[in-house]
Design an enzyme around this catalytic site. Structure first.
Site, PDB file in Angstrom:
ATOM      1  N   ASP A   1      38.626  93.213  56.778  1.00  0.00           N
ATOM      2  CA  ASP A   1      38.547  91.569  56.932  1.00  0.00           C
ATOM      3  C   ASP A   1      38.109  91.573  58.211  1.00  0.00           C
ATOM      4  OD1 ASP A   1      39.496  88.731  55.315  1.00  0.00           O
ATOM      5  OD2 ASP A   1      38.708  88.629  57.244  1.00  0.00           O
TER       6      ASP A   1
ATOM      7  N   SER B   1      30.160  80.735  42.511  1.00  0.00           N
ATOM      8  CA  SER B   1      30.915  79.443  42.599  1.00  0.00           C
ATOM      9  C   SER B   1      30.190  78.345  41.591  1.00  0.00           C
ATOM     10  CB  SER B   1      30.689  78.989  44.092  1.00  0.00           C
ATOM     11  OG  SER B   1      30.850  77.634  44.411  1.00  0.00           O
TER      12      SER B   1
ATOM     13  N   THR C   1      29.098  75.998  42.509  1.00  0.00           N
ATOM     14  CA  THR C   1      27.813  75.415  43.346  1.00  0.00           C
ATOM     15  C   THR C   1      26.282  75.932  42.772  1.00  0.00           C
ATOM     16  OG1 THR C   1      27.030  74.988  45.466  1.00  0.00           O
ATOM     17  CG2 THR C   1      27.794  77.213  44.895  1.00  0.00           C
TER      18      THR C   1
ATOM     19  N   TYR D   1      24.186  77.786  51.726  1.00  0.00           N
ATOM     20  CA  TYR D   1      25.551  78.204  51.262  1.00  0.00           C
ATOM     21  C   TYR D   1      25.321  78.566  49.720  1.00  0.00           C
ATOM     22  CZ  TYR D   1      30.241  78.403  48.786  1.00  0.00           C
ATOM     23  OH  TYR D   1      31.080  78.594  47.980  1.00  0.00           O
TER      24      TYR D   1
ATOM     25  N   LYS E   1      25.068  82.112  47.170  1.00  0.00           N
ATOM     26  CA  LYS E   1      25.640  82.451  46.196  1.00  0.00           C
ATOM     27  C   LYS E   1      24.623  82.719  44.854  1.00  0.00           C
ATOM     28  CE  LYS E   1      29.824  82.210  47.688  1.00  0.00           C
ATOM     29  NZ  LYS E   1      30.649  83.357  47.745  1.00  0.00           N
TER      30      LYS E   1
ATOM     31  N   PHE F   1      35.373  77.318  40.274  1.00  0.00           N
ATOM     32  CA  PHE F   1      35.342  75.716  40.436  1.00  0.00           C
ATOM     33  C   PHE F   1      36.127  75.285  41.725  1.00  0.00           C
ATOM     34  CE2 PHE F   1      32.422  74.400  37.028  1.00  0.00           C
ATOM     35  CZ  PHE F   1      32.291  75.312  36.710  1.00  0.00           C
TER      36      PHE F   1
ATOM     37  N   ASN G   1      37.294  70.491  52.788  1.00  0.00           N
ATOM     38  CA  ASN G   1      37.804  70.591  51.577  1.00  0.00           C
ATOM     39  C   ASN G   1      38.744  69.257  51.365  1.00  0.00           C
ATOM     40  OD1 ASN G   1      37.057  73.914  51.629  1.00  0.00           O
ATOM     41  ND2 ASN G   1      35.930  72.421  50.185  1.00  0.00           N
TER      42      ASN G   1
ATOM     43  N   ASP H   1      26.875  66.316  47.590  1.00  0.00           N
ATOM     44  CA  ASP H   1      27.876  66.387  46.642  1.00  0.00           C
ATOM     45  C   ASP H   1      27.269  65.761  45.390  1.00  0.00           C
ATOM     46  OD1 ASP H   1      30.133  66.834  47.990  1.00  0.00           O
ATOM     47  OD2 ASP H   1      30.958  64.862  48.310  1.00  0.00           O
TER      48      ASP H   1
HETATM   49  C1  UD1 Z   1      32.787  72.846  47.960  1.00  0.00           C
HETATM   50  C2  UD1 Z   1      31.519  73.681  47.656  1.00  0.00           C
HETATM   51  C3  UD1 Z   1      31.807  74.778  46.402  1.00  0.00           C
HETATM   52  C4  UD1 Z   1      33.151  75.343  46.914  1.00  0.00           C
HETATM   53  C5  UD1 Z   1      34.250  74.693  47.230  1.00  0.00           C
HETATM   54  C6  UD1 Z   1      35.495  75.080  47.683  1.00  0.00           C
HETATM   55  C7  UD1 Z   1      29.224  72.799  47.045  1.00  0.00           C
HETATM   56  C8  UD1 Z   1      28.312  71.696  46.846  1.00  0.00           C
HETATM   57  N1  UD1 Z   1      30.473  72.734  47.362  1.00  0.00           N
HETATM   58  O1  UD1 Z   1      33.163  72.008  46.502  1.00  0.00           O
HETATM   59  O2  UD1 Z   1      30.823  75.535  46.304  1.00  0.00           O
HETATM   60  O3  UD1 Z   1      33.522  76.261  45.927  1.00  0.00           O
HETATM   61  O4  UD1 Z   1      33.772  73.571  48.502  1.00  0.00           O
HETATM   62  O5  UD1 Z   1      35.272  75.726  49.115  1.00  0.00           O
HETATM   63  O6  UD1 Z   1      28.701  73.994  47.654  1.00  0.00           O
HETATM   64  N2  UD1 Z   1      36.283  64.763  49.497  1.00  0.00           N
HETATM   65  C9  UD1 Z   1      36.333  63.485  49.792  1.00  0.00           C
HETATM   66  N3  UD1 Z   1      37.074  63.532  51.170  1.00  0.00           N
HETATM   67  C10 UD1 Z   1      36.901  64.625  51.845  1.00  0.00           C
HETATM   68  C11 UD1 Z   1      36.899  65.941  51.390  1.00  0.00           C
HETATM   69  C12 UD1 Z   1      36.297  65.757  50.165  1.00  0.00           C
HETATM   70  O7  UD1 Z   1      36.432  62.488  48.940  1.00  0.00           O
HETATM   71  O8  UD1 Z   1      37.644  64.589  53.114  1.00  0.00           O
HETATM   72  C13 UD1 Z   1      35.778  64.960  48.030  1.00  0.00           C
HETATM   73  C14 UD1 Z   1      34.322  65.269  47.835  1.00  0.00           C
HETATM   74  O9  UD1 Z   1      33.251  64.244  48.202  1.00  0.00           O
HETATM   75  C15 UD1 Z   1      34.157  65.966  46.459  1.00  0.00           C
HETATM   76  C16 UD1 Z   1      35.663  66.322  46.371  1.00  0.00           C
HETATM   77  O10 UD1 Z   1      36.317  65.450  47.305  1.00  0.00           O
HETATM   78  O11 UD1 Z   1      33.854  64.971  45.606  1.00  0.00           O
HETATM   79  C17 UD1 Z   1      35.732  67.778  46.461  1.00  0.00           C
HETATM   80  O12 UD1 Z   1      35.298  68.099  47.896  1.00  0.00           O
HETATM   81  P1  UD1 Z   1      35.467  69.576  48.257  1.00  0.00           P
HETATM   82  O13 UD1 Z   1      37.033  70.162  48.341  1.00  0.00           O
HETATM   83  O14 UD1 Z   1      34.803  69.601  49.691  1.00  0.00           O
HETATM   84  O15 UD1 Z   1      34.819  70.652  47.385  1.00  0.00           O
HETATM   85  P2  UD1 Z   1      33.281  70.526  46.758  1.00  0.00           P
HETATM   86  O16 UD1 Z   1      32.407  69.993  47.592  1.00  0.00           O
HETATM   87  O17 UD1 Z   1      33.378  70.011  45.210  1.00  0.00           O
END
Ligand code: UD1
Length: 338
Positions: free
Chosen positions: A33, A126, A128, A151, A155, A180, A201, A300
């Site tokens: 790493d 992913s 994604t 990103y 992938k 997921f 996230n 999203d």
């Molecule tokens: C993203 C990536 C995915 C990756 C994952 C984990 C994309 C489109 N998405 O997923 O590839 O595997 O991160 O790193 O490439 N949310 C809120 N408020 C926040 C943060 C998130 O409402 O402050 C919502 C988002 O709108 C989404 C859900 O929570 O609906 C999950 O978001 P997030 O944890 O960022 O993951 P993804 O976007 O699904």
């Protein structure tokens, strides 16, 4: 049978939990790493949980000379490749950083595996890659849509590179695991997710808000075409996800692959909305998470969740951890940091 495995990005969130499960399953682990988004003391955590000494080298997988040294020094037949950048938003503002890092590191590994006759590679893909899928849940046959970020593009490209290398080189066998939404922490609270700066996230943002580090969580969008208007995701426990890698590796090292390149969805198949997840976290941990609704976040997709049947049947892997336990582990980890 050679049960030594090189884990690139092994001090990251998914890599560190996977290292633990590999060791528990009898594999010998070599971690490399560059520590660009993790800390050296994660190695100590892996050793504390497993009671096993781990080989660690601080190496950037993009540095082929340094990587060659690892191939010279250690006798392994399998690689799990996690080392990659993963911030969706940053990839939009700095695409070259993402293409350079994520593609070159992967090609370096494949190049040296070919040269040194190392057979098996598991690649961190992913959900994604599905983009905004037309039909849910997604199976491995669901057509990939154009990526919504550099990103996501890396992938998709890495999957294609792996497919082509498996087709062309007799030595190369590959499994892509399409994760997921990985969440949670090790039940010991010795390992967990360590985002630098403001988390992108959802779950790290929830735990930091519950801990008072962030004032308020913004739920991005409550006008989606979903039951409660917030996005649907498939949240997979980090320990379950780590075990999927062991299952994939067992299949490869036991010589059970029927194709040279295989793809598996790694999810629960049970969608949860953002609102449900927040409320569940509050309930099981008995802690408030101040939140408000905010506009949709660019890029999203409204809903994405897995059909994990193939992994259940072929890998003999299934998501087992209860979401409540996962959310408890995430909170315990957050509390251990203060
Ligand atoms: C993203 C990536 C995915 C990756 C994952 C984990 C994309 C489109 N998405 O997923 O590839 O595997 O991160 O790193 O490439 N949310 C809120 N408020 C926040 C943060 C998130 O409402 O402050 C919502 C988002 O709108 C989404 C859900 O929570 O609906 C999950 O978001 P997030 O944890 O960022 O993951 P993804 O976007 O699904």
């Amino acid at each position: 049978m050679n049960k030594t495995v090189l884990v690139s990005g092994g001090t990251g969130f998914i890599g560190s939990h996977t290292a633990v499960e590999l060791i528990n399953a009898g594999y010998k682990v070599i971690i490399i790493d560059n520590l660009s988004n993790s800390e050296k003391n994660i190695v100590d955590g892996i050793e504390r949980i497993t009671g096993t000494k781990v080989i660690f080298e601080q190496i950037d997988t993009c540095d082929i000379k340094a990587l060659r040294g690892v191939f010279d020094r250690y006798d392994f037949d399998s690689v799990i490749h996690f080392a990659a950048f993963k911030a969706v938003g940053e990839s939009v503002s700095e695409p070259l950083k993402y293409y350079r890092n994520n593609l070159i590191s992967f090609m370096n590994i494949l190049e040296l595996m070919k040269e040194y006759t190392r057979h098996n590679i598991v690649f961190s893909s992913s959900a994604t890659v599905y983009g905004d899928a037309d039909v849910l849940p997604v199976t491995e046959q669901t057509p990939r849509k154009p990526a919504t970020s550099p990103y996501g593009n890396t992938k998709q490209m890495c999957e294609d590179i792996l497919r082509d290398c498996c087709a062309a080189y007799p030595v190369t066998h590959g499994i892509a695991l399409r994760y997921f939404n990985p969440i949670g922490a090790h039940p010991t609270a010795i390992l967990g997710e360590l985002p630098r700066g403001v988390p992108n996230n959802l779950v790290p943002f929830i735990t930091q808000t519950a801990a008072g580090i962030r004032k308020e969580l913004s739920i991005f969008g409550n006008d989606y075409d979903t039951p409660d208007g917030t996005c649907l995701r498939d949240y997979i426990d980090i320990v379950d996800l780590a075990r999927a890698h062991v299952a994939a590796l067992n299949r490869m090292t036991d010589g059970k692959m029927t194709e040279k390149y295989e793809i598996y969805n790694i999810g629960t198949g049970k969608p949860l909305s953002v609102k449900e997840l927040v409320e569940r976290f509050e309930a099981v941990n008995n802690v408030p998470v101040p939140h408000k609704y905010a506009p949709r976040r660019e890029g999203d997709v409204p809903s994405v969740y897995a059909d994990p049947t193939l992994a259940n049947k072929v890998l003999g892997w299934k998501a087992e951890r209860d979401i409540d336990d996962t959310l408890r582990a995430a909170w315990k980890w957050q509390q251990s940091l203060s």
